[in-house]
Motif scaffolding. Structure first.
Motif, mmCIF file in Angstrom:
data_model
loop_
_atom_site.group_PDB
_atom_site.id
_atom_site.type_symbol
_atom_site.label_atom_id
_atom_site.label_comp_id
_atom_site.label_asym_id
_atom_site.label_seq_id
_atom_site.Cartn_x
_atom_site.Cartn_y
_atom_site.Cartn_z
ATOM 1 N N GLY A 43 -5.949 29.832 -46.711
ATOM 2 C CA GLY A 43 -4.961 29.861 -47.773
ATOM 3 C C GLY A 43 -4.490 28.451 -48.102
ATOM 4 N N HIS A 44 -3.174 28.273 -48.272
ATOM 5 C CA HIS A 44 -2.693 26.941 -48.661
ATOM 6 C C HIS A 44 -2.642 25.974 -47.469
ATOM 7 N N ALA A 45 -2.940 26.462 -46.271
ATOM 8 C CA ALA A 45 -3.008 25.562 -45.117
ATOM 9 C C ALA A 45 -4.328 24.798 -45.144
ATOM 10 N N ASP A 46 -4.295 23.563 -44.652
ATOM 11 C CA ASP A 46 -5.512 22.744 -44.604
ATOM 12 C C ASP A 46 -6.068 22.783 -43.185
ATOM 13 N N PRO A 47 -7.202 23.498 -42.987
ATOM 14 C CA PRO A 47 -7.723 23.620 -41.624
ATOM 15 C C PRO A 47 -8.073 22.271 -40.998
ATOM 16 N N ALA A 48 -8.470 21.298 -41.813
ATOM 17 C CA ALA A 48 -8.822 19.990 -41.244
ATOM 18 C C ALA A 48 -7.599 19.348 -40.581
ATOM 19 N N THR A 49 -6.425 19.540 -41.198
ATOM 20 C CA THR A 49 -5.203 18.995 -40.608
ATOM 21 C C THR A 49 -4.811 19.791 -39.374
ATOM 22 N N MET A 50 -4.878 21.119 -39.473
ATOM 23 C CA MET A 50 -4.472 21.962 -38.344
ATOM 24 C C MET A 50 -5.356 21.693 -37.113
ATOM 25 N N MET A 51 -6.653 21.474 -37.351
ATOM 26 C CA MET A 51 -7.610 21.319 -36.249
ATOM 27 C C MET A 51 -7.921 19.856 -35.944
ATOM 28 N N ALA A 52 -7.171 18.919 -36.535
ATOM 29 C CA ALA A 52 -7.507 17.496 -36.357
ATOM 30 C C ALA A 52 -7.557 17.102 -34.885
ATOM 31 N N TRP A 53 -6.645 17.662 -34.074
ATOM 32 C CA TRP A 53 -6.602 17.314 -32.643
ATOM 33 C C TRP A 53 -7.932 17.667 -31.961
ATOM 34 N N ALA A 54 -8.528 18.809 -32.323
ATOM 35 C CA ALA A 54 -9.799 19.226 -31.711
ATOM 36 C C ALA A 54 -10.970 18.477 -32.329
ATOM 37 N N GLY A 55 -10.898 18.238 -33.635
ATOM 38 C CA GLY A 55 -11.984 17.565 -34.327
ATOM 39 C C GLY A 55 -12.199 16.138 -33.861
ATOM 40 N N ALA A 56 -11.159 15.547 -33.271
ATOM 41 C CA ALA A 56 -11.278 14.154 -32.804
ATOM 42 C C ALA A 56 -11.891 14.045 -31.415
ATOM 43 N N THR A 57 -12.190 15.174 -30.776
ATOM 44 C CA THR A 57 -12.660 15.122 -29.387
ATOM 45 C C THR A 57 -14.186 15.066 -29.301
#
Lengths: 214, 214
Positions: A30-44
């Motif tokens: 929806g209006h949430a940005d998954p890239a922002t929500m998951m940024a902590w995991a995506g950086a690992t």
């Protein structure tokens, strides 16, 4: 060995929403940005979709690599699988994840609308109608002694919490406000009566909440 | 996939010692009490020596269950294997761990004194003489694509750090002072130039230090 029902790496906004409003084919959250929500995991380093080398191997990496540890099946809600509502018009839609879904186990999609199972790589999707306890029983059998992951969304996690079926939860609270959407909680304290809790702030900005049954 | 050399769940005192002085058959950690040093891990559900049910499933449990994650071999110093010094007088001593050692992989014991390999359950101990780089090469080959755990003690970890062979370290600093013994560091800051670091306090009283190469 007990087979646990575990919520793993489930991300909510600071105001308690697992996804925003207005889910569509283009916007699964929806209006949430998954890239922002998951940024902590995506950086690992352990992030499965990582295309460039590197990545952190600190605290957030432990949670990211634990995602599949001893997991033998996943349960998810219909809205995690698809933006579609109502009976399936056709069976072309096979989820958001392409030819190599990140589950690598049987997945049980909870829906009132029947559909044949299908397999993509080493993930098989089953479509099941039943109470949380009934679906959990099917998933436990498929998991062959391993644990079952409860994949969300928030509404499905709440249903299983209401039925007192969840053994452990790892919820990452992201430093993002959504204002509206699918709510997991008003406050994590709602769970403190039934669960022990460790609260672990990460240098990445998320706060990991770890719950396990009292 | 890169094969990492990882230090996992290595416990030091608040003044930087991995073990106390005066190792003997009765006291593998010298004047240090291993039950106190390892209390944080012993309280978790994933502790392999747990005899009673229960145990916490919070932060400390993540580290405890990650101990063997993707590990294909271990390297340890002679003093982790035995209190004996000098040439082996006989081969009766088979380590501190009984018939079911917790490694479940090949283990390379660094020693100048030759001894035949032997197997207990699914752990095979090899006795190898060589530089850290040479021993790591042997362990990597045995690990068949998986990572290698550097098991300690502190002196051996320092040797591999000096040779710049360590990729990641998880060191749990216990709220205990030892005053003397086998020193890992005077301060964790000694590693900050070469490694990124997350410092994560646990409700159990230990502080987890997570290092990965810059």
């Amino acid at each position: 060995m007990t087979q646990l029902l575990r919520v793993q790496n489930f991300v909510v906004s600071s105001d308690g929403f697992g996804a925003g409003e207005g889910q569509s084919l283009e916007r699964p959250f929806g209006h949430a940005d998954p890239a922002t929500m998951m940024a902590w995991a995506g950086a690992t380093a352990s992030w499965p979709n990582r295309t460039d080398p590197g990545g952190s191997r600190g605290l957030d990496d432990y949670f990211t690599r634990d995602f599949s540890h001893n997991i033998g099946a996943e349960i998810m809600g219909a809205h995690k699988f698809s933006p579609h509502r109502g009976p399936w018009e056709n069976h072309e839609w096979q989820g958001w994840w392409g030819d190599e879904p990140p589950f690598h186990t049987p997945v049980f999609v909870m829906t009132h609308h029947p559909r044949p199972s299908f397999t993509l790589s080493d993930t098989t999707f089953h479509f099941v109608d039943g109470s949380p306890a009934e679906v959990l029983e099917q998933a436990r059998e498929a998991a062959q002694g391993r644990d079952v992951r409860l994949g969300g969304g928030a509404t499905v996690v709440r249903e299983f919490l209401d039925a007192d079926l969840v053994d452990t939860l790892h919820v990452a609270v992201a430093p993002v406000e959504l204002g509206a959407g699918a709510r997991l909680w008003t406050s994590p304290e709602e769970l403190h009566e039934r669960f022990h809790c460790d609260v672990v702030p990460s240098p990445s900005g998320v706060t990991h909440h770890l719950f396990w049954r009292r």
